[in-house]
Write an enzyme that holds these catalytic residues in place. Structure first.
Site, PDB file in Angstrom:
ATOM      1  N   LYS A   1       0.874  -1.186   0.000  1.00 43.44           N
ATOM      2  CA  LYS A   1       0.000   0.000   0.000  1.00 43.44           C
ATOM      3  C   LYS A   1       0.902   1.224   0.000  1.00 43.44           C
ATOM      4  O   LYS A   1       1.460   1.596   1.019  1.00 43.44           O
ATOM      5  CB  LYS A   1      -0.887  -0.014   1.258  1.00 43.44           C
ATOM      6  CG  LYS A   1      -2.246   0.637   1.137  1.00 43.44           C
ATOM      7  CD  LYS A   1      -2.240   2.142   0.894  1.00 43.44           C
ATOM      8  CE  LYS A   1      -1.732   2.925   2.074  1.00 43.44           C
ATOM      9  NZ  LYS A   1      -1.576   4.372   1.790  1.00 43.44           N
TER      10      LYS A   1
ATOM     11  N   GLU B   1      10.389   1.350  10.590  1.00 36.22           N
ATOM     12  CA  GLU B   1      11.389   2.407  10.407  1.00 36.22           C
ATOM     13  C   GLU B   1      10.640   3.707  10.613  1.00 36.22           C
ATOM     14  O   GLU B   1       9.900   4.151   9.740  1.00 36.22           O
ATOM     15  CB  GLU B   1      11.995   2.261   8.999  1.00 36.22           C
ATOM     16  CG  GLU B   1      13.340   2.899   8.879  1.00 36.22           C
ATOM     17  CD  GLU B   1      13.245   4.216   8.171  1.00 36.22           C
ATOM     18  OE1 GLU B   1      13.112   5.242   8.893  1.00 36.22           O
ATOM     19  OE2 GLU B   1      13.309   4.242   6.937  1.00 36.22           O
TER      20      GLU B   1
ATOM     21  N   CYS C   1      13.768  10.944   7.082  1.00 37.46           N
ATOM     22  CA  CYS C   1      13.753  10.644   8.522  1.00 37.46           C
ATOM     23  C   CYS C   1      15.148  10.677   9.118  1.00 37.46           C
ATOM     24  O   CYS C   1      15.293  10.597  10.329  1.00 37.46           O
ATOM     25  CB  CYS C   1      13.061   9.319   8.784  1.00 37.46           C
ATOM     26  SG  CYS C   1      13.789   8.016   7.845  1.00 37.46           S
TER      27      CYS C   1
ATOM     28  N   GLU D   1      10.078  16.227  15.047  1.00 38.94           N
ATOM     29  CA  GLU D   1      10.747  16.152  13.749  1.00 38.94           C
ATOM     30  C   GLU D   1      10.119  17.227  12.847  1.00 38.94           C
ATOM     31  O   GLU D   1       8.911  17.180  12.584  1.00 38.94           O
ATOM     32  CB  GLU D   1      10.498  14.750  13.189  1.00 38.94           C
ATOM     33  CG  GLU D   1      11.349  14.352  12.033  1.00 38.94           C
ATOM     34  CD  GLU D   1      11.064  12.904  11.601  1.00 38.94           C
ATOM     35  OE1 GLU D   1       9.982  12.369  11.914  1.00 38.94           O
ATOM     36  OE2 GLU D   1      11.930  12.338  10.926  1.00 38.94           O
TER      37      GLU D   1
HETATM   38  C1  SIN Z   1      13.633   7.792   5.004  1.00 44.63           C
HETATM   39  O1  SIN Z   1      13.546   9.004   5.058  1.00 44.63           O
HETATM   40  O2  SIN Z   1      12.757   7.077   5.518  1.00 44.63           O
HETATM   41  C2  SIN Z   1      14.777   7.080   4.318  1.00 44.63           C
HETATM   42  C3  SIN Z   1      15.935   7.938   4.080  1.00 44.63           C
HETATM   43  C4  SIN Z   1      17.056   7.234   3.351  1.00 44.63           C
HETATM   44  O3  SIN Z   1      16.892   6.137   2.791  1.00 44.63           O
HETATM   45  O4  SIN Z   1      18.132   7.795   3.319  1.00 44.63           O
END
Ligand code: SIN
Length: 486
Positions: A179, A257, A291, A388
């Site tokens: 998804k 993650e 992230c 964040e």
């Molecule tokens: C992400 O922002 O979830 C992944 C970042 C990355 O693969 O460098």
């Protein structure tokens, strides 16, 4: 604005379930740069989700039984197809996600690197022969695929996040229901179309698209379904916690993650030019929407002013623009909610005493645009230090003491990435070991690679993507004990 794809059939308008493109396309996918429509896809229902699981479950029997070498060859053919369409896919990513075209093309290569890597890992998934503690027995451990995997991905890397979950699942012998994020489903559909063209059998990879409103119904159906044995998710911590709770009833394996709040520390002995370069790479990639973006920046008082001056010059020179502008280095936020959050963080910081060095305002290009920004005099109480930001804001805090700055860096529930710059070998070990996170950049801002383990600790989740560990989350270990050996 036209997309100018060589292969216009890469733009799909249906779910892919059991090798069939189906569903009525009812919701629009728009370009965050200007709101124009890029495509239209179906709004999935629990019934679509369950049909996808049924297809994946049926396909699992034959897919897991294929020799690893055959699965590897199919995954590698998918890699080749993706790279053969790098330009088209790069355009599609940029148009539905907003990142500059060079970054869109780069993301295709990044995604493909995971596909290639896991094609290689498929044939190296060895078991073990275990020395028996007693005579007359032989002990073995086999690695087996867990079964149907639900892949739920974010909008910030529409190709790479799908590739680094789907490729290891397929390589391990699992089948997939996916998804993609409601903001960026077209890239995932194009990748699935290419996987099909590369020869992946029907039902092995299924994709169901859904709007924000229908997503809980689709994912909820997967969470409740005992045939789904694993969920792999990249996204926010609250959603990760929800998925963990809701999948507990069927005891699924999980890889999460989740959010980050990365510290970036510049010590007084750092190479300042390298630390500026690292910040430009880590913070402004994808408009600050990753992230692993530095979120809290600590600069030693002795080099603070020099560092801020060098950084500000680079940030001021960034060329902001839509993906259609070949010179653009940074694009819009994904949507107005994201730009609102960036604005709230900057306003909150200013109200609490921070000062603007560069930017600090929305841009006159539409609701999704925010100027690349550098703030100084940030403090731990500010929203930009606690949450964040997920946008192009660098809030700088001055520090003087190593132990205190490491304690401050760790004073967050999150633990994904951290960065620091120093030329002292002893400090490199001290600080790298003391940081509470899954990924550490030492004098380096570009960390991710298919050969490296990507993942976090604490509220940033668990599981590792990429590397020699990347198949583990898609496998379980079966122990065989044979007796009567004389
Ligand atoms: C992400 O922002 O979830 C992944 C970042 C990355 O693969 O460098």
């Amino acid at each position: 604005m036209t997309l100018n794809l060589q292969r216009t059939d890469l733009i799909r308008a249906g779910h892919l379930i059991d090798g069939r493109w189906c569903g009525e396309a009812t919701f629009d996918v728009t370009n965050p740069a200007d709101g124009s429509r890029v495509g239209r896809v179906p709004d999935g229902t629990p019934a679509d989700a369950t049909a996808a699981v049924a297809a994946a479950h049926a396909a699992f029997v034959q897919w897991r039984a294929r020799p690893a070498k055959e699965r590897a060859a199919l995954v590698e053919s998918w890699h080749d197809a993706v790279m053969a369409h790098q330009d088209d896919l790069g355009r599609l990513i940029s148009r539905e996600q907003g990142k500059p075209l060079a970054e869109g093309r780069g993301e295709v290569a990044y995604a493909a690197s995971y596909i290639h890597w896991f094609a290689g890992q498929a044939v190296r998934s060895n078991g073990e022969v275990i020395p028996s503690p007693v005579s007359g027995k032989r002990l073995l451990a086999l690695r087996e695929p867990v079964g149907v995997v639900a892949v739920v991905t974010p909008w910030n890397f529409p190709a790479a996040m799908n590739a680094r979950k789907i490729a290891p699942a397929l390589a391990a012998g699992c089948t997939v229901v996916a998804k993609p994020a409601e903001d960026t489903p077209l890239t995932a559909l194009a990748l699935a179309f290419l996987a099909e063209e590369a020869g992946l059998p029907p039902g092995v990879l299924n994709v169901v698209t859904a709007s924000r409103a229908n997503t809980p119904g689709v994912v909820g159906a997967w969470l409740a379904d005992d045939r789904v044995r694993k969920v792999s998710f990249t996204g926010s911590t609250p959603v990760g916690v929800h998925l963990a709770r809701e999948s507990a009833g069927t005891l699924k394996k999980l890889s999460l993650e989740l959010g980050g709040n990365a510290p970036f520390i510049v010590f007084d002995d750092a190479d300042l030019d390298a630390a500026v370069e690292g910040m430009m790479q880590a913070k402004f990639r994808n408009g600050g929407q990753t992230c692993v973006c530095p979120n809290r920046v600590y600069v030693h008082a002795a080099v603070h002013d020099a560092y801020v001056e060098k950084l500000a010059a680079r940030v001021r020179a960034l060329k902001v623009g839509p993906a259609s502008d070949p010179e653009a280095q940074i694009g819009p936020m994904i949507n107005a909610r994201a730009a609102d959050k960036v604005e709230r963080h900057v306003q909150d910081a200013l109200a609490q005493g921070a000062r603007i060095v560069v930017g600090g305002h929305r841009l006159d290009r539409g609701a999704n645009w925010y100027a690349p920004t550098v703030l100084v005099d940030a403090t731990p109480q500010m929203a930009c230090a606690c949450e964040e930001t997920f946008g192009p804001v660098v809030p700088v805090t001055r520090f003087t003491d190593e132990a205190a700055v490491v304690a401050e860096a760790n004073a967050t529930p999150y633990g994904l990435a951290a960065y620091f710059y120093t030329q002292s070998p002893a400090r490199i070990w001290r600080v790298a070991e003391a940081l509470d996170c899954g990924i550490v950049g030492i004098n380096e801002g570009a960390l991710a690679a298919e050969a490296a383990p990507f993942g976090g600790v604490k509220h940033s989740g668990y599981g590792r993507e990429g590397s020699v560990h990347g198949l583990d989350d898609y496998q379980h270990i079966k122990y065989l004990c044979q007796g009567g050996i004389v």
